[in-house]
Design an enzyme around this catalytic site. Sequence first.
Site, PDB file in Angstrom:
ATOM      1  CB  VAL A   1     -13.408  -0.717   7.101  1.00 58.50           C
ATOM      2  CG1 VAL A   1     -14.574  -1.678   6.942  1.00 58.50           C
ATOM      3  CG2 VAL A   1     -13.081  -0.520   8.569  1.00 58.50           C
TER       4      VAL A   1
ATOM      5  CB  VAL B   1      -0.948   0.003   1.218  1.00 57.13           C
ATOM      6  CG1 VAL B   1      -1.827   1.246   1.209  1.00 57.13           C
ATOM      7  CG2 VAL B   1      -1.816  -1.251   1.231  1.00 57.13           C
TER       8      VAL B   1
ATOM      9  CE  LYS C   1     -10.447  -5.508   6.572  1.00 57.35           C
ATOM     10  NZ  LYS C   1     -10.252  -6.450   5.454  1.00 57.35           N
TER      11      LYS C   1
ATOM     12  N   GLY D   1     -10.868  -1.559   2.070  1.00 56.00           N
ATOM     13  CA  GLY D   1      -9.969  -0.948   1.079  1.00 56.00           C
ATOM     14  C   GLY D   1     -10.511   0.311   0.444  1.00 56.00           C
TER      15      GLY D   1
HETATM   16  N1  HSE Z   1      -6.390  -9.318   4.067  1.00 57.03           N
HETATM   17  C1  HSE Z   1      -7.489  -8.460   3.774  1.00 57.03           C
HETATM   18  C2  HSE Z   1      -8.446  -9.135   2.829  1.00 57.03           C
HETATM   19  C3  HSE Z   1      -7.093  -7.159   3.148  1.00 57.03           C
HETATM   20  O1  HSE Z   1      -8.191 -10.237   2.367  1.00 57.03           O
HETATM   21  O2  HSE Z   1      -9.470  -8.556   2.556  1.00 57.03           O
HETATM   22  C4  HSE Z   1      -6.579  -6.183   4.130  1.00 57.03           C
HETATM   23  O3  HSE Z   1      -7.547  -5.859   5.062  1.00 57.03           O
END
Ligand code: HSE
Length: 420
Positions: free
Chosen positions: A125, A9, A198, A127
Site C-alpha cells: 500500500v 522492485v 489497497k 509504496g
Molecule cells: N501501479 C501502482 C500505482 C503502483 O500506479 O500507484 C503499484 O501499486
Amino acid sequence: MSVLGAGTVGSQVIRLLGERAEDFAQRSGARLVITGIGDRKSASEQPPFIDPALVTPDLESLVDGVDIVIELLGGIEPARGLVLRAMANGASVVTANKALLATHGPELFEAAARAGVDLYYEAAVAGAVPVVYALRESLAGDTVTRVLGIVNGTTNFILDEMATRGLSFADALADAQRLGYAEADPTADVDGLDAAAKAALLASLAFHTRVGITDVSVEGIRHVTQADIAQAAADGFALKLLAVCDRVGDDGVSVRVHPTLVPLAHPLATIHGPFNAVVVEAEAAGRLMFYGRGAGGAPAASAVLGDVVAAAAHRVHGGNAPRESAYAALRVLGPDDVRTAQSVRLRVADEVGVLAAVAGVYARNGVSIESVRQVPSDEDATITIVSHIARAGDLRRTVAELRETPVVREVVAVTAVEAG
Ligand code: HSE
C-alpha cells in the site's frame, strides 16, 4: 533468504541488500544473505549487482529451508501457493502483493498465525509511505474513523497531466505509459482495481475488520474527460481518484474508490504527479497525513526492506509481527449503502418550476441538498447541485429519476465530492 521476482522492485531490494549489508546486519542482529533469486530472465539479462549463480526460474525450489521469503511476483498464482508453502515450512514472508492479500488475506494471515511466522506487507500500500505500520502499530491505541487517500500514482499522474497540461485522458495515459508509470495493460490502475485492493487493506487495518477487494465499491477514471477536469478547476476543485474508508455509525464500514471532487484547499488537492498521500482521522490523534512515492523500484524496496529487517530481528531476538486484527468484525456496507456527497450537473430548460421539479426529485429520494448554483446559457441553464452525504443507492435513484424528468435536458456529470 530468497527473493521471488527480480523485476523493478526485486532488483532494487537485491541491490540495497548488497550495498547496505553491514547496516542491515546491525539493525536486525543477523547478516541478511540471499540464497536464491527466482526470476524468468536469464542470468545474463540481470543487472551487474545480481549474482547469476543465485538466479533460477524454479520458484518452488526457493521456498523450502529458508528463514525469509520476499515475494515480489505480483498476481494471485503462483504467488499464493508459494507464500503458503513458505510459511508452512517456517519461513516469514514479506510481500508487496496487494491483489493477493486483498483476495486471500484471511487464508494467508491464518496460515502465518498457524506457522508462527511473520507476514509483512508494507510495500503493498502506497509504496514507500509507511502507512501500514502506522495503522497497524502506531495507531493501535486509537480509534480510526476515516482513511482517505490517493493510493494509485498512475491515475494521479494522469489526472494531474489532464489538469495542468490540458491533455485528454488518452494522451495523459500514453504519457504515463511512456514514462513507465502505467503498464501496457493499464486496466488495474485506470479502472481503480489497484486502488481498491489497497483500500481493502487500509480499511481492514484501520477498522480491525476483514475487508476484501470485492467489498469495495469501485469506479475508475477511464470516462473522465478534459471538460470534467476543466469544469472542476473552474468550480474550485481538483478531480482525484480517492480511496475512502469510513466508519459508519456504531457497526458499519464503507469502502469506496472513485473520482472525487476535492476542494482546492484540501491537502489531497495538492498532491501532484505520481505521488501518493493518505489522510487518517483518529479519535485521539486527530488528522494525520502521510505523503510520498507510492510506486517505483527503490521506494517500494525501502518498504520491503523495512519489513525484512523487522522479520529478521524476530528470528534473532524472538517475537512476531502483530497478528491480523479482525476482532471488531464491523458490517461492511454494500454498494447501495456506502455514503458520499455528490455533485450533479444538469442542463435544464430555463423556465418556471424547473428548480422545484429538480428539488422534488431529491426530496422524494431522501437526499438532502447542500447547495445549488445556476448559470444561464442561451435558452438553457446549467444547474450544479451538491448533496449532503447520502446513501449511494438513494443518490443513484435520484440521478435515474432526474434523467427521466422532462425539464432536465441532460445529466452532464455526476461526481462524488469530498468536504473540505
Ligand atoms: N501501479 C501502482 C500505482 C503502483 O500506479 O500507484 C503499484 O501499486
